[in-house]
Motif scaffolding. Sequence first.
Motif, short mmCIF file in Angstrom:
data_model
loop_
_atom_site.label_atom_id
_atom_site.label_comp_id
_atom_site.label_asym_id
_atom_site.label_seq_id
_atom_site.Cartn_x
_atom_site.Cartn_y
_atom_site.Cartn_z
N PHE B 33 6.97 30.25 -24.21
CA PHE B 33 5.54 30.11 -24.46
C PHE B 33 4.80 31.27 -23.80
O PHE B 33 5.16 31.70 -22.70
N PHE B 34 3.76 31.73 -24.50
CA PHE B 34 3.05 32.91 -24.01
C PHE B 34 1.57 32.82 -24.35
O PHE B 34 1.16 32.12 -25.30
N TRP B 35 0.78 33.58 -23.63
CA TRP B 35 -0.57 33.92 -24.05
C TRP B 35 -0.60 35.42 -24.30
O TRP B 35 -0.15 36.22 -23.47
N TYR B 36 -1.12 35.79 -25.48
CA TYR B 36 -1.34 37.18 -25.82
C TYR B 36 -2.85 37.40 -25.89
O TYR B 36 -3.62 36.49 -26.20
N ARG B 37 -3.24 38.64 -25.64
CA ARG B 37 -4.63 39.03 -25.77
C ARG B 37 -4.71 40.07 -26.89
O ARG B 37 -3.87 40.95 -27.00
N GLN B 38 -5.76 39.93 -27.72
CA GLN B 38 -5.95 40.90 -28.80
C GLN B 38 -7.40 41.38 -28.78
O GLN B 38 -8.33 40.59 -28.96
N ASP B 39 -7.57 42.67 -28.57
CA ASP B 39 -8.88 43.27 -28.65
C ASP B 39 -9.20 43.58 -30.11
O ASP B 39 -8.29 43.71 -30.95
N CYS B 40 -10.49 43.72 -30.39
CA CYS B 40 -10.94 43.87 -31.77
C CYS B 40 -10.20 45.00 -32.49
O CYS B 40 -10.15 46.13 -32.01
N ARG B 41 -9.56 44.65 -33.62
CA ARG B 41 -8.89 45.62 -34.47
C ARG B 41 -7.72 46.35 -33.78
O ARG B 41 -7.34 47.45 -34.15
N SER B 49 3.46 35.02 -19.58
CA SER B 49 4.34 33.94 -20.01
C SER B 49 3.85 32.64 -19.38
O SER B 49 3.09 32.65 -18.40
N VAL B 50 4.28 31.52 -19.95
CA VAL B 50 3.83 30.22 -19.48
C VAL B 50 5.03 29.36 -19.12
O VAL B 50 5.96 29.23 -19.94
N TYR B 51 5.01 28.78 -17.94
CA TYR B 51 6.12 27.97 -17.46
C TYR B 51 5.64 26.58 -17.08
O TYR B 51 4.47 26.38 -16.74
N SER B 52 6.57 25.64 -17.09
CA SER B 52 6.22 24.26 -16.73
C SER B 52 5.72 24.16 -15.29
O SER B 52 4.89 23.30 -14.98
N SER B 53 6.20 25.04 -14.45
CA SER B 53 5.78 25.01 -13.05
C SER B 53 4.40 25.63 -12.86
O SER B 53 3.84 25.58 -11.77
N ARG B 66 5.43 20.22 -21.31
CA ARG B 66 6.37 20.04 -22.43
C ARG B 66 6.28 18.63 -23.01
O ARG B 66 6.43 18.43 -24.21
N ALA B 67 6.05 17.64 -22.16
CA ALA B 67 5.99 16.25 -22.64
C ALA B 67 4.82 16.07 -23.61
O ALA B 67 4.95 15.39 -24.63
N SER B 68 3.70 16.69 -23.31
CA SER B 68 2.52 16.58 -24.16
C SER B 68 2.44 17.70 -25.20
O SER B 68 1.54 17.69 -26.03
N GLN B 69 3.34 18.68 -25.09
CA GLN B 69 3.35 19.84 -25.98
C GLN B 69 1.99 20.53 -25.94
O GLN B 69 1.35 20.76 -26.99
N TYR B 70 1.60 20.85 -24.74
CA TYR B 70 0.26 21.36 -24.46
C TYR B 70 0.37 22.59 -23.55
O TYR B 70 1.14 22.59 -22.59
N ILE B 71 -0.43 23.60 -23.85
CA ILE B 71 -0.44 24.84 -23.08
C ILE B 71 -1.89 25.16 -22.74
O ILE B 71 -2.78 24.94 -23.57
N SER B 72 -2.12 25.67 -21.55
CA SER B 72 -3.49 26.01 -21.17
C SER B 72 -3.54 27.38 -20.51
O SER B 72 -2.54 27.89 -20.00
N LEU B 73 -4.73 27.96 -20.55
CA LEU B 73 -5.00 29.22 -19.86
C LEU B 73 -6.36 29.09 -19.20
O LEU B 73 -7.34 28.72 -19.85
N LEU B 74 -6.40 29.39 -17.91
CA LEU B 74 -7.64 29.34 -17.15
C LEU B 74 -7.97 30.75 -16.68
O LEU B 74 -7.12 31.43 -16.11
#
Lengths: 114, 109
Positions: B33-41, B49-53, B66-74
């Motif tokens: 699981f990951f978060w990517y950033r995309q700037d305009c064009r 990367s995103v880990y359970s811990s 993983r149990a809720s199949q949910y990912i967050s970014l703060l």
Amino acid sequence: ETGVTQSPTHLIKTRGQQVTLRCSSQSGHNTVSWYQQALGQGPQFIFQYYREEENGRGNFPPRFSGLQFPNYSSELNVNALELDDSALYLCASTRTGLTYNEQFFGPGTRLTVL
Amino acid sequence: RKEVEQDPGPFNVPEGATVAFNCTYSNSASQSFFWYRQDCRKEPKLLMSVYSSGNEDGRFTAQLNRASQYISLLIRDSKLSDSATYLCVVAFQGGKLIFGQGTELSVKP
């Protein structure tokens, strides 16, 4: 920069034509994936090539085809272009065996179909 | 149902604000699981990367359930330079990436 290059940067075609887009992978990377990104959407997986063979395909029709060459560069071919094929086409390279699947994206080719 | 769904945007926040992005995925066979950033064009670039811990990189904190199949970014203490589209990404064995539709963030002075 990621070391992944794509050509051309922009392209305008008309419906029914064919197009070939090119991608040069980052040095040492043996796997290339292609994605289509329509305006306002996230990229969608088209297919992946590993060692010159297709190694997974998304929900795209057969008129989307590809090639990977011994130097790991790649082509995406689209036949019988449709208006909905207008999008940013991204290629991404990685080295199979990396534990976390990080892929490095090229700058993309922006295709407009008129 | 889309395989990866994100909060619809855009998010418009003042500098210094804390902003949270949420994402759910439907395929329990997802491997990474990951978060990517995309700037305009521009092309997407790996943010983290995103880990359970849970993992933190400066002002950015990512979490996977993983149990809720949910990912967050703060994102804490938002900067003008954080303005971009944030893409939630799920990877499968072999390297296939499935992207969410992206959430646009605009940080205002």
